[in-house]
Design a protein around this motif. Sequence first.
Motif, PDB file in Angstrom:
ATOM      1  N   UNK A 208      28.771  69.433   2.823  1.00 20.77           N
ATOM      2  CA  UNK A 208      28.074  68.599   3.813  1.00 20.77           C
ATOM      3  C   UNK A 208      29.061  67.707   4.571  1.00 20.77           C
ATOM      4  N   UNK A 209      30.089  67.226   3.891  1.00 17.70           N
ATOM      5  CA  UNK A 209      31.068  66.347   4.549  1.00 17.70           C
ATOM      6  C   UNK A 209      31.834  67.111   5.629  1.00 17.70           C
ATOM      7  N   UNK A 210      32.107  68.359   5.357  1.00 15.28           N
ATOM      8  CA  UNK A 210      32.781  69.188   6.365  1.00 15.28           C
ATOM      9  C   UNK A 210      31.846  69.424   7.557  1.00 15.28           C
ATOM     10  N   UNK A 211      30.585  69.753   7.247  1.00 16.84           N
ATOM     11  CA  UNK A 211      29.626  70.031   8.329  1.00 16.84           C
ATOM     12  C   UNK A 211      29.428  68.807   9.220  1.00 16.84           C
ATOM     13  N   UNK A 216      30.034  65.685  14.261  1.00 17.16           N
ATOM     14  CA  UNK A 216      30.339  64.478  15.052  1.00 17.16           C
ATOM     15  C   UNK A 216      31.545  64.733  15.971  1.00 17.16           C
ATOM     16  N   UNK A 217      32.465  65.590  15.528  1.00 16.18           N
ATOM     17  CA  UNK A 217      33.589  65.953  16.424  1.00 16.18           C
ATOM     18  C   UNK A 217      33.041  66.662  17.667  1.00 16.18           C
ATOM     19  N   UNK A 218      32.145  67.616  17.467  1.00 18.46           N
ATOM     20  CA  UNK A 218      31.560  68.325  18.613  1.00 18.46           C
ATOM     21  C   UNK A 218      30.822  67.353  19.531  1.00 18.46           C
ATOM     22  N   UNK A 255      40.706  70.129   4.149  1.00 23.87           N
ATOM     23  CA  UNK A 255      39.514  70.723   4.771  1.00 23.87           C
ATOM     24  C   UNK A 255      38.876  69.775   5.786  1.00 23.87           C
ATOM     25  N   UNK A 256      38.864  68.483   5.474  1.00 24.65           N
ATOM     26  CA  UNK A 256      38.285  67.525   6.428  1.00 24.65           C
ATOM     27  C   UNK A 256      39.159  67.425   7.675  1.00 24.65           C
ATOM     28  N   UNK A 257      40.462  67.441   7.487  1.00 22.14           N
ATOM     29  CA  UNK A 257      41.379  67.456   8.644  1.00 22.14           C
ATOM     30  C   UNK A 257      41.093  68.686   9.508  1.00 22.14           C
ATOM     31  N   UNK A 258      40.969  69.829   8.890  1.00 13.64           N
ATOM     32  CA  UNK A 258      40.733  71.053   9.653  1.00 13.64           C
ATOM     33  C   UNK A 258      39.365  71.031  10.351  1.00 13.64           C
ATOM     34  N   UNK A 259      38.434  70.258   9.798  1.00 17.67           N
ATOM     35  CA  UNK A 259      37.108  70.153  10.427  1.00 17.67           C
ATOM     36  C   UNK A 259      37.108  69.171  11.598  1.00 17.67           C
ATOM     37  N   UNK A 260      38.228  68.446  11.787  1.00 18.93           N
ATOM     38  CA  UNK A 260      38.318  67.574  12.964  1.00 18.93           C
ATOM     39  C   UNK A 260      38.489  66.099  12.688  1.00 18.93           C
TER      40      UNK A 260
END
Length: 365
Positions: A208-211, A216-218, A255-260
């Motif tokens: 969920x944290x990645x999603x 929010x980045x989008x 993973x969080x970095x890669x998610x934005x």
Amino acid sequence: MSEVFKHAKLGNIELSNRLVVAPMSRISAEHEGEPTELMEDYYRRFAEGGFDLIIGEGVYVDRKASQAYQYQPGLTDDEQQAAWKKVVGGVHQAGSAMICQLMHSGAQMQYNRFCEHPMGLSDVVPKGKPLSIYGNLEDWVKPEPMDDGHINQIMNGFVGAAKRAKAAGFDGIELQGADGYLLNQFLSTHFNTRKDQWGGNLEGRLRFLIMITRAVRDACGEDYVIGMRLSQITPTDDDYQWPEGEDGLRYVLEHLRDAGLSYVHTHDVAVNRKSLKDSDKSIAEVASEVEGLQLIINGGVSENNIEDIAAQYQDALISMGRKALVHQDLPKRLKEGLDIYELDPTMLEPKATIQHELNWRKINL
Ligand SMILES: Cc1cc2nc3c(=O)[nH]c(=O)nc-3n(C[C@H](O)[C@H](O)[C@H](O)COP(=O)(O)O)c2cc1C
């Protein structure tokens, strides 16, 4: 203090020093969640005192189960947004930047004007007792476990509040993934006992944290500053450890970095506490090794250790909570070598409101 008072950047935010005001809940908003004039003055004082970057208190993100405290500010409607615009405007006018911390209480709910029961990942309550400085609840209320529909609604809440934060003029947002609130509960095996896609191993607990980071980045665009606060500790539990230790933390951060994510804001009892399971590194040390992710460190920084910490974590910003509360002009004091005092807990007792603090200052200073 040469290490502290040097030029720094957080994303595209230019800073003349590395000091940051840590987020601090002051339960001083209107009952309906709008920030007040008192809050406007309070935040502006940090900017005038030499803090170039302020991370605001945790703000609730929806009109469902996210509010944690009575008189907590929200960012869920036009009135709240307009009132935040004034707060941020004051900080900008004084020459500083401000980040909005977005949070959802999950099981750690002491008061909510929209719903009677907390919603949690499971029916587990936090350890210890509710915090008396934030309200009068005597014991935690058992949360109702969320289903997929609830979890999707939470995503919408965060995205909506992130857009409002940007529209209100905030220079960035920080997702509250620390301190026992909902995003932190996902990672915690104390709170998250789910067997579905949101629980189980670290991959599931991080999902969920990645999603939400991606969403929010989008919503906010490529250049907007988006951070996440992370800790193992909660306000009532200094001992919890993620079972996956150092490797798990590295996995989470990459993973969080890669998610934005632009930055991570680590919090522990002390920056250099070696609290990770089976590891001789602190959370901050592991985070500082992850490339491409900026770092803000927090926990127990004082006038006595700040120079060493600043030298050890050359690229990090340093956030301070209690010392900044005592001295809203802390940067000036550090620079000029003036007296710096410990926080007297009675400044926040019986309640952590700004009005109580101002009354306390009149009597005690
Ligand atoms: C009155 C008070 C309110 C706080 N509220 C928040 C909050 O809303 N969000 C958050 O992430 N941390 C919150 N914290 C934790 C601080 O940001 C910080 O992590 C803590 O004070 C430790 O840092 P320090 O040793 O510099 O004080 C709060 C702390 C205090 C003292």
